[in-house]
Write an enzyme that holds these catalytic residues in place. Structure first.
Site, PDB file in Angstrom:
ATOM      1  N   SER A 136       0.846  -1.195   0.000  1.00 31.89           N
ATOM      2  CA  SER A 136       0.000   0.000   0.000  1.00 31.89           C
ATOM      3  C   SER A 136       0.882   1.246   0.000  1.00 31.89           C
ATOM      4  O   SER A 136       2.112   1.145   0.071  1.00 31.89           O
ATOM      5  CB  SER A 136      -0.906  -0.009   1.233  1.00 31.89           C
ATOM      6  N   LYS A 137       0.233   2.380  -0.053  1.00 33.41           N
ATOM      7  CA  LYS A 137       0.924   3.673  -0.161  1.00 33.41           C
ATOM      8  C   LYS A 137       2.047   3.845   0.858  1.00 33.41           C
ATOM      9  O   LYS A 137       3.063   4.455   0.560  1.00 33.41           O
ATOM     10  CB  LYS A 137      -0.091   4.798   0.034  1.00 33.41           C
ATOM     11  N   ARG A 138       1.821   3.301   2.052  1.00 36.47           N
ATOM     12  CA  ARG A 138       2.861   3.549   3.065  1.00 36.47           C
ATOM     13  C   ARG A 138       4.171   2.823   2.750  1.00 36.47           C
ATOM     14  O   ARG A 138       5.208   3.136   3.336  1.00 36.47           O
ATOM     15  CB  ARG A 138       2.357   3.241   4.471  1.00 36.47           C
TER      16      ARG A 138
END
Ligand code: GLU
Length: 474
Positions: A243-245
């Site tokens: 994911s984005k993180r």
């Protein structure tokens, strides 16, 4: 069924971005279809009308185009097929495979609460499954539920996961049509896959649970289930779903970070599929070799460093003119720079040296700048300034006259000239000469082969830059 009857599909929901995991799903569907000389179809799962917008559909098309995943249909819209879904649901009621359920939200919540308390995954108690039509409460709009099998087990022979079995007691009587008359995703996906003639459903294993529920609908309708291949998801380094993180996750982001599509494709291919130890595959090879049996069963970890090294490989292999075309927008957006005619000639001459040093197009753009600006626009970085000190001044002054005398102004003659100068004026230490020269020409302390760069820039430009550096030292 023969191999070229294979029809695969990619049915993204238009979320405004294409997750790299979805890109891999698309790639595997595309490869399998092309390998079998079958068809690869696109369907846009656009039934969420509140969030729907055309730009999000364009993002999907653009991403597929960037990845060179061509498809064999005009992308279908699931929303446009809604009347067909509704018809199928009504037909199922008529045939006794589905039924109206009039439960209130409170009743359903009560059932969910007790299922939770008892640890059951199926919660609906099927209270309307066999009730006569006369019992229907007036003025209540019912949902339509499919009749799931009450006993036994369901099995799928997944091409990747192998045999997977679930107990039918875990399957709910799913809603296929909501009380507002809209079809549910579970129904729409089955009807569309069937109508599109899909033979192979290749998707993330987060859909494995849905598969058993969807098969209830296939069986009720008497339709053949497709062959399934559930792909393990892509995780970040910490084992959580990518994911984005973790960093960049969408196709557009990788594009903006300066990756080449063939690197992303090659990396995604290897992430979850293997052919011995082979690391790099051309598209033709991948099409020839790809099979579902070679897909790994366990989740893959996305490795940004590895992707970068694969990109460095493909940058070196890429055609120089293509790289110039590809780097132009990075120069424009990142550095507000347009490639002039003279800049183009220099880039063409210097691209072999530049691309060897650049892991991405973003790096290639920064590395290219010194070829594109005129002497007066050279900006000195901190690292460049270090070599433009008082000691460098006489070296540059001497070098300026030496340069003027070099003829022809070619790589070897320039090298010889610089060496002679170093022998005469810098105790034979070429570095003492080269570092200030590099800083004068490029503004910094790194560059492709300096003799080559000097030749490409040409005598006038080199002299102008040395002159400017001398003045700058003051
Ligand atoms: N629209 C679904 C998704 O994007 C596709 C599910 C499927 O492949 O059946 O996850």
């Amino acid at each position: 069924m023969t191999k070229n009857d294979v029809v695969t599909r990619f049915p993204p929901s238009p979320t405004g971005m294409m997750h790299i995991g979805n890109a891999r799903t698309a790639l595997f569907n595309w490869l399998y279809a092309r390998h079998c000389e079958g068809k690869f179809l696109i369907r846009i799962e656009d039934t969420d009308r509140e969030r729907h917008n055309d730009e999000a559909v364009e993002v999907i098309k653009e991403s597929l185009k960037w990845l060179s995943l061509d498809y064999d249909n005009e992308p279908e819209s699931q929303y446009e097929n809604r009347q067909r879904h509704i018809d199928v649901a009504n037909e199922m009621v008529k045939n006794g495979q589905a039924y109206y359920c009039y439960c209130t939200p409170e009743e359903l919540q009560g059932m969910r609460d007790s299922a939770k308390a008892e640890g059951r995954s199926a919660s609906y108690d099927r209270r309307w499954r066999d009730r006569p039509a006369e019992d229907a409460p007036a003025g209540v709009k019912p949902v339509i539920r499919v009749k799931a099998p009450l006993e036994g087990k369901s099995v799928i022979n997944d091409e990747v996961q192998g045999e997977v079995i679930v107990d039918n007691s875990t399957l709910d009587d799913l809603i296929i049509l909501r009380s507002d008359g809209t079809p549910t995703y579970m129904l729409a996906v089955i009807v569309d896959d069937h109508d599109m003639g899909i033979t192979h459903v290749i998707r993330g294993d987060d859909h494995l649970n849905n598969t058993f529920r969807q098969n209830v609908i296939y069986d009720a309708l008497g339709w053949d289930q497709p062959t399934y291949a559930h792909l393990p998801l892509i995780h970040g380094a910490d084992g959580a779903k990518l994911s984005k993180r973790h960093g960049a996750v969408s196709v557009q982001e990788f594009q903006q970070l300066g990756y080449l599509p063939e690197s992303v494709m090659n990396y995604l291919l290897r992430l979850g599929w293997g052919h011995g130890d082979q690391e790099f595959f051309s598209t033709e090879e991948a099409v020839k070799l790809f099979d579902l049996k070679g897909v790994n069963k366990s989740a893959a970890k996305f490795d940004y460093v590895k992707l970068e090294s694969i990109n460095a490989h493909y940058m070196k292999e890429a055609d120089n003119d293509r790289l110039i075309d590809l780097v132009a927008p990075f120069l424009q957006t990142g550095h507000d720079m347009i490639i002039s005619e003279i800049g183009l000639a220099r880039l063409q001459a210097g691209m072999d040296g530049l691309k060897d040093r650049s892991k991405t197009l973003v790096e290639l753009a920064s590395e290219s700048i010194f070829y594109l600006v005129d002497a007066d626009k050279i900006a000195y970085t901190e690292k460049g300034e270090k070599h433009l000190n008082a000691d460098a001044k006489p070296v540059l002054e001497g070098l300026l006259s030496a340069m003027k005398n070099i003829s022809p102004f070619t790589h070897d003659a320039i090298e010889e000239g610089c060496r002679e100068f170093a022998n005469a004026h810098a105790d034979g230490k070429l570095g003492k000469v080269m570092m200030p020269l590099r800083a004068a020409l490029t503004g910094t302390d790194k560059s492709p082969s300096l003799f080559e760069a000097v030749e490409i820039l040409g005598k006038d430009e080199v002299c102008a830059r040395i002159q400017k550096a001398i003045q700058h030292i003051g």
